[in-house]
Design an enzyme around this catalytic site. Structure first.
Site, short mmCIF file in Angstrom:
data_model
loop_
_atom_site.label_atom_id
_atom_site.label_comp_id
_atom_site.label_asym_id
_atom_site.label_seq_id
_atom_site.Cartn_x
_atom_site.Cartn_y
_atom_site.Cartn_z
N SER B 88 0.83 -1.22 0.00
CA SER B 88 0.00 0.00 0.00
C SER B 88 0.86 1.26 0.00
O SER B 88 0.55 2.24 0.68
CB SER B 88 -0.96 -0.01 1.21
OG SER B 88 -1.84 -1.09 1.12
N GLY B 291 -2.60 4.82 2.22
CA GLY B 291 -2.74 3.68 1.31
C GLY B 291 -3.82 2.75 1.80
O GLY B 291 -3.73 2.20 2.90
N GLU B 294 -4.69 -2.42 0.11
CA GLU B 294 -4.63 -3.78 0.64
C GLU B 294 -5.66 -4.03 1.73
O GLU B 294 -6.28 -5.08 1.80
CB GLU B 294 -3.24 -4.04 1.22
CG GLU B 294 -2.17 -4.15 0.19
CD GLU B 294 -0.87 -4.49 0.89
OE1 GLU B 294 -0.59 -5.67 1.05
OE2 GLU B 294 -0.16 -3.55 1.29
#
Lengths: 457, 366, 173
Positions: B88, B291, B294
């Site tokens: 990420s 991020g 994921e």
């Protein structure tokens, strides 16, 4: 801001919808050969004879690559982080999982390459295999990994276990009103990108190699290829950046190095595209995790301490598993602040495909275990699942298992928001809660010492 | 025999960037004589949208339209180092690299425009492909004119380079796991409620809905964030109910070798998905990004497992939760074998799965 | 053998039992049909044969001798995108793009055959197409929008109705 935050279309959207995006399999090079791999049919066996003579002599076969052709046979994916390599690029005298590559053939057509693989003579001496990580510690278990034994034994300080210790776990267990234990086992999952592993390697007239790669990490793969081939990075040009799905499965340079070797040896461009069957049965996948959690809790719903044992089924070789376990250990309290911790984690080897990264690496199975366990504890206490989670939710300046202060945690806010979105009525106290540093009723004695002083994330 | 409904909750957190960090990304940018901008970055686009997001960050930071930006991540000769698209990290780490490169380009544009307009660069701003005097928008020149002047009048090349490296965190005490600095660039948080139907005759579980709340930092492109979160939800559903490389784990036999024998979720399994996206800008990410690629498949498996318990009163803790496992758990319940061992303060679930039931080489307990 | 591929007459030299996928990709250099599984399981190789969606990996080329074959290259160009192609951009129905060409071909047949905007109907028609990126949500929206008769702005993308946005208190900066 105008451009950032805008709902712009994909940069590559027009190419995607008109069939004009060029993926590696779409690369066309004159004189291109096609490759196929010979793979182990056994889970664990010694190779007592490997004879490629007949295969190499077949019409249309241009190169047969074996371990003898690899300048540096063993290179660790995490050698840069001080973790030794253990996996040969091609098996030499031992195969440790079914599907392990032994040779790569480059030929005029894929059919010839496959026929040549079938013509390679391999004699095996089959050995007992180990599949259950729970049996890997037994004294009479077959030894799986020559470098590390049956579990990784080279953490900092030469420990054979990834440890977290925080606070006083014994005191937490003593003080608990309830001690709830559970065992959680998550499975191996294949990333299933629609594009299978694929590479086109081209020997250039100036001696360089051009490698069309499907990797998620071009420079990482450049490093891996150059290490195995013992070349400076100037001698290899990786061409890629457009990937037909990865999800973690295209980090470990599955096809680039071998295709490059076949191109070097044959002197011609070589394409190696894995079949779907190879992708499913021989590519690195998400590893299974065996997790045992014991929580010490109070009858009013505080988690005083957690003991946890994690055994990660790495498959036959290490790849990124030590990284995955370390990340796992750093997050084993999930979205909660638990001040007293005792965590032991092991990377255990079995005769399965070496596992690798996949979306949520190290944590997806962990989150699953933690959250089912949280639900069980809440039920055992007769407590509302939101109240239990919100009470223990990490807050600003609470500290993580490795003692980093949380900077902007939003466990409280995402739970409140989810409750609102699903029509769950939270009580006044829970609705008014914020992520701000603990105080008053939300700062019981057992959480005082763990509060940090900022500077984290 | 009946179909039962249940709801389950799960909460997750997940780091942005490699654990222990130390994962660099670099980028460089050049400006053509007509002001068009070429970005060179080594970040692979695996479908996550790196090409789009990094182009947006560059356009925003320099102050030119999005369609002035050309993005080249095609090879390692022309693009500098990027560790890769995983952990990420692409939007945060590689995004910071292009952000820094774009800031340099902006400074170079201002410096040339300053000479052309004879105005202090501090009094100039760039937006929409035009450099103008703050407070006097009428006095301006196009970035294309600035680039032309740089090339043909001043003999200069407008470039910028940027690199981002989150400092590597070291484990300073391997017995406690203590680290010397944060082993991540940011943390994101999410919660999910699954609503399921369980058929107690067949063991089939159908996910009716997934409702989710995500701390996304700040959306560089909301549509792309939604795409990540929807896709992650379905991947999480596959993890919870369908997918297993070793269906008879731990043995390695009878593996699914193709799309017809390994069950990836299809449109047929798609539940209703509702998302609440919560902006909570990170301190170090480009424009506050975190991020979330994921983590978006992490909350659903537990939410589904908890919903199954809510529906039929059994805990299945071996994944995926196949019909066979549901039926086995229902059988155990009806035969009175499903209760945990309760002794004093101890409530012990799943003892039959524990390592204690398999070996004496490693003992485990409270 | 003769094929009309994207309105162009082509003579095929490959052996008669070659798959249509192999003929298109390797002999005719038409690369939009993808070899996702080569066993009919994923849908990435789907093309239109006389207007009907077919798995080109399972279709022997001799079985379609004389037929009209359409791939995504034949549906629209970057300068002149078909409505399904426009919808896939506007609704962000493609991420990595590898399954996209097969889906666009199949969706074109679905909509062309009068398929409804009901996501259940669309799902039934397209459930044999795997996409590992999108979770299908935006693919269904794209196809439904075409079936509804929407027009599409390919310079921007649409938010799905299933998303709401909030800012966490104290994080407005």
């Amino acid at each position: 801001m105008k451009v950032v935050g805008a709902r712009l279309p994909r940069y590559d959207g027009v190419g995607h919808v008109t069939g004009r995006t060029t993926y590696v399999d779409d690369v066309r090079v004159p004189g291109m050969l096609h490759a196929a791999a010979l793979r182990s049919v056994h889970h664990n066996a010694r190779i007592t004879r490997l004879d490629t003579g007949a295969a190499a002599a077949m019409a249309g076969v241009h190169a047969v690559v074996t371990h003898a052709d690899v300048p540096l046979l063993v290179y660790g994916h995490l050698s840069g982080a001080g973790i030794p390599g253990d996996e040969p690029l091609l098996a030499k005298d031992h195969v440790r999982y079914r599907g392990q590559p032994i040779a790569l053939v480059a030929a005029d057509t894929v059919d010839i390459a496959r026929a040549a693989c079938a013509a390679i003579e391999v004699d095996y001496e089959e050995l007992p295999a180990l599949f259950d990580v729970r049996l890997g510690f037994d004294g009479d278990a077959p030894v799986i990994n020559d470098t590390f034994g049956n579990w990784y034994d080279q953490y900092e300080g030469n420990l054979d276990v990834r440890q977290i210790r925080k606070g006083d776990i014994d005191a937490a267990m003593d003080a608990a009103d309830l001690i709830v234990s559970g065992v959680y086992r998550t499975q191996s999952v294949e990333q299933v990108p629609l594009e299978t592993q694929v590479c086109v390697a081209i020997p250039e007239p100036d001696g360089r190699l051009t490698i069309h790669t499907c990797t998620q990490a071009m420079y990482f793969s450049l490093g891996v290829v150059c290490s195995h081939l013992q070349l400076p990075m100037s001698q290899v040009k990786m061409v890629g950046g457009t990937v037909g799905g990865g999800f973690g499965g295209k980090v470990d340079t599955a096809s680039d190095t071998l295709t490059a070797l076949a191109a070097q040896k044959s002197g011609q461009p070589v394409k190696w595209r894995w079949t779907r069957e190879e992708e499913m049965l021989a590519s690195g996948n998400r590893g299974p995790w065996h997790m045992e959690i014991i929580d010490a809790v109070t009858s009013d719903g505080w988690i005083l301490g957690r003991k946890m044992l994690t055994i990660h089924d790495a498959g036959a070789y290490g790849r990124f598993s030590v990284y995955g376990l370390t990340k796992h250990s750093f997050h084993h309290t999930g979205a909660y602040s638990i001040p007293n911790l005792h965590f032991d984690g092991y990377v255990v080897f079995t005769n399965k495909i070496p596992t690798t990264a996949m979306r949520g690496y190290g944590v997806t199975g962990l989150s699953t275990a933690i959250e089912v366990h949280a639900e069980r504890v809440a039920k055992e206490l007769g407590m509302d699942p939101y109240e239990f989670r919100l009470k223990n939710a990490n807050r600003v300046n609470d500290t993580s298992p490795n003692r980093i202060a949380y900077e902007d945690p939003s466990t409280v806010e995402v739970l409140q928001s989810l409750a609102a979105a699903t029509g769950v009525e939270l009580g006044d106290g829970l609705r008014a809660m914020t992520r701000e540093q603990r105080s008053g009723d939300m700062l019981p004695d057992h959480l005082v010492a763990q509060i940090g002083s900022g500077g984290g994330h | 025999m009946a179909v039962h409904r249940g709801k389950g909750l799960a909460t997750v957190e997940y780091p942005t960037g490699m654990n222990q960090n130390g994962d660099p990304s670099q980028a460089w940018i050049k400006v053509k004589p007509d002001g068009r901008v070429d970005v060179f970055s080594g970040t692979a686009d695996i479908g996550n949208g790196s090409k789009t997001v990094q182009s947006q960050i560059v356009a925003e930071t320099i102050g030119v339209p999005y369609d002035w930006v050309t993005y080249d991540n095609s090879n390692t000769d022309s693009s500098p180092m990027c560790t890769g698209t995983f952990a990420s990290r692409a939007t945060f780490v590689a995004g910071n690299a292009v952000l820094k490169a774009a800031r340099q380009v902006r400074e170079r544009i201002l410096a040339v425009a300053s000479r052309e307009l004879e105005i202090d660069p501090a009094d100039l701003e760039v937006a929409d492909g035009s450099v103008s005097v703050k407070g006097t928008p009428a006095k301006s020149m196009g970035v294309d004119e600035v680039a032309g002047a740089a090339t043909f009048v001043h003999g200069e090349l407008l470039t910028g380079d940027g690199a981002h490296l989150n400092p590597g965190a070291a484990i300073i005490d391997p017995t406690t796991g203590e680290v010397d600095k944060p082993p991540h660039a940011a943390i994101s948080y999410a919660a999910c409620t699954a609503e399921v139907e369980v058929d107690d005759e067949t063991g089939d579980v159908r996910v009716l809905s997934l409702t989710q709340a995500y701390d996304i930092g700040r959306a560089m492109n909301p549509t792309l964030v939604e795409g990540q979160i929807d896709g992650g939800a379905v991947m999480g559903l596959g993890f919870g109910l369908l997918e297993d490389c070793y269906p008879y784990y731990p043995t390695a036999e009878h593996r699914g070798d193709g799309m017809n024998t390994y069950h990836v979720p299809t449109m047929a399994e798609l539940p209703e998905i509702k998302n609440v996206l919560m902006e909570n800008p990170s301190s170090g990410g480009p424009y506050g990004a975190k991020g979330i690629g994921e983590m978006s498949n992490n909350a659903q498996p537990a939410a589904i497992a908890n919903a199954i318990h809510d529906a039929v009163g059994v805990w299945v803790t071996e994944f995926p939760i196949t019909p066979e496992r549901v039926l086995a758990a229902l059988d155990a319940k009806s035969e009175g074998r499903s209760e945990p061992r309760r002794e004093g303060r101890v409530v012990a679930f799943d003892e039959e799965l524990s390592i204690n039931s398999f070996t004496s080489a490693k003992t485990w307990g409270a | 053998m003769e094929l009309t591929v994207n309105s162009v007459a082509r003579t095929v030299q490959s052996p008669p039992l070659s798959s249509l996928l192999t003929v298109l990709r390797e002999e005719l250099d038409i690369t939009s049909p993808k070899a996702g599984c080569e066993s009919g399981g994923c849908g990435a190789c789907t093309v239109l044969v006389d207007g009907q969606p077919r798995r080109s990996c399972l279709t022997a080329v001799c079985a379609v001798d004389g037929a009209e074959v359409t791939t995504v290259e034949g549906l629209g160009t970057p300068e002149d995108l078909s409505r399904v192609q426009q919808a896939f951009i506007h609704h962000y129905a493609a991420q990595c793009g590898f399954c996209t060409d097969g889906l666009i071909v199949a969706a074109t047949a679905y909509v062309g055959g009068g398929g409804s905007a009901d996501t259940g109907d669309i799902g039934e028609a397209l459930a044999g197409h795997y996409c590992r990126c999108t979770g299908y949500v935006k693919i269904l929206e794209a196809v439904a929008a075409v079936a509804r008769g929407d027009t599409f702005d390919t310079a921007s993308t649409a938010s799905s109705a299933n998303n709401t946005y909030v800012t966490i208190a104290g994080a407005e900066s």
